[in-house]
Design an enzyme around this catalytic site. Structure first.
Site, mmCIF file in Angstrom:
data_model
loop_
_atom_site.group_PDB
_atom_site.id
_atom_site.type_symbol
_atom_site.label_atom_id
_atom_site.label_comp_id
_atom_site.label_asym_id
_atom_site.label_seq_id
_atom_site.Cartn_x
_atom_site.Cartn_y
_atom_site.Cartn_z
ATOM 1 N N LYS A 134 -6.656 -4.935 -3.003
ATOM 2 C CA LYS A 134 -7.264 -5.609 -1.840
ATOM 3 C C LYS A 134 -8.308 -4.709 -1.184
ATOM 4 C CE LYS A 134 -3.444 -4.334 1.268
ATOM 5 N NZ LYS A 134 -4.146 -3.644 2.324
ATOM 6 N N ASP B 179 0.787 -1.241 0.000
ATOM 7 C CA ASP B 179 0.000 0.000 0.000
ATOM 8 C C ASP B 179 0.818 1.290 0.000
ATOM 9 O OD1 ASP B 179 -1.897 -1.945 0.251
ATOM 10 O OD2 ASP B 179 -2.695 -1.276 2.155
ATOM 11 N N CYS C 282 -1.934 -2.476 7.843
ATOM 12 C CA CYS C 282 -1.891 -3.405 6.707
ATOM 13 C C CYS C 282 -0.648 -4.293 6.692
ATOM 14 C CB CYS C 282 -2.060 -2.638 5.408
ATOM 15 S SG CYS C 282 -3.717 -1.931 5.280
HETATM 16 N N1 TIU Z 1 -2.554 0.400 4.324
HETATM 17 C C1 TIU Z 1 -3.029 0.635 5.536
HETATM 18 O O1 TIU Z 1 -2.358 0.429 6.537
HETATM 19 N N2 TIU Z 1 -4.291 1.186 5.625
HETATM 20 C C2 TIU Z 1 -4.726 1.953 6.650
HETATM 21 O O2 TIU Z 1 -5.880 2.347 6.699
HETATM 22 N N3 TIU Z 1 -3.800 2.285 7.588
HETATM 23 C C3 TIU Z 1 -3.961 3.129 8.652
HETATM 24 O O3 TIU Z 1 -3.039 3.201 9.446
HETATM 25 N N4 TIU Z 1 -5.062 3.828 8.769
#
Ligand code: TIU
Length: 225
Positions: A134, A29, A167
């Site tokens: 995802k 991400d 994530c």
């Molecule tokens: N990629 C991921 O970690 N998504 C989130 O929403 N992370 C947060 O820390 N909010």
């Protein structure tokens, strides 16, 4: 090109030994909305510099993996434009005025195809590198990641990206339960919260490496040279 079949990286709780052809670099991400100033993450009041420090070390690892033609996989968190895969609970969580699917600073928030949903230019995937879209925090939930890894004979993962406690941790726990060894370079993962960064890494390597191993990019690169 290294001639060594097994590469040993100094790590905690003990050395991480891997065979490069069966070890993928998995970047979680690294999306504009999480990392870029003016994006959704910053709009929520988060300090994106805590995440941006991961870009340079990720770039160094990614460059090395590409030079060797070893497997690289990227993920993006997001939803279909019609939001049919967005659980109502996820949509309303946080009681924020602006939520997933709404128009944010870089297009609709966490919607596939929007500018903010895409991966930052510094780490942009090559056409040959699978991108896993995802809907959840974990990269195995409702995706074909496990099938892709199995088809390529991948048994070990070097997991980087954001955020450490969300994530990245969720994906590592999912991977661990599916039988993959995970190594996390600490400088290549980031959290908006320094205390979560620290504890997110502690939790992985505690109890003899209950979820995996922790090292850093310099140690991985040193092991390759
Ligand atoms: N990629 C991921 O970690 N998504 C989130 O929403 N992370 C947060 O820390 N909010």
């Amino acid at each position: 090109m290294t001639t060594k079949e097994i590469i040993s990286v100094e790590a905690e709780p003990y050395a991480f030994d891997f065979s490069p052809r069966t070890c993928a670099l998995l970047l979680i991400d690294m999306q504009r909305d999480f990392l870029e100033p003016g994006g959704f993450g910053e709009m929520l009041g988060n300090d994106v510099s805590q995440l941006r420090r991961t870009i340079a070390p990720n770039k160094r690892l990614l460059t090395k993996w590409r030079l060797r033609a070893w497997p690289v996989i990227h993920t993006r968190e997001g939803h279909r434009p019609d939001l049919s895969d967005l659980p109502p609970a996820k949509k309303i969580r946080g009681r924020s005025k602006t939520c997933i699917g709404d128009v944010g600073p870089m297009g609709r928030i966490l919607v596939r195809g929007e500018a903010g949903h895409d991966i930052i230019s510094e780490l942009y995937p090559l056409p040959s590198e699978p991108v896993i879209d995802k809907p959840g925090k974990g990269a195995f939930f409702a995706t074909d990641l496990h099938a892709i890894l199995q088809n390529q004979g991948i048994k070990q993962l070097i997991v980087t990206g954001v955020t450490t406690e969300v994530c990245v941790n969720t994906t590592i726990r999912e991977a661990n339960d599916r039988g993959y060894d995970c190594l996390v370079p600490a400088d290549c993962v980031g959290s908006y919260f320094p205390e979560f960064q620290k504890m997110g890494l502690e939790m992985i390597k505690a109890q003899g490496g209950i979820f995996g191993w922790v090292s850093d990019s310099e140690k991985i690169l040193a092991a390759l040279d």
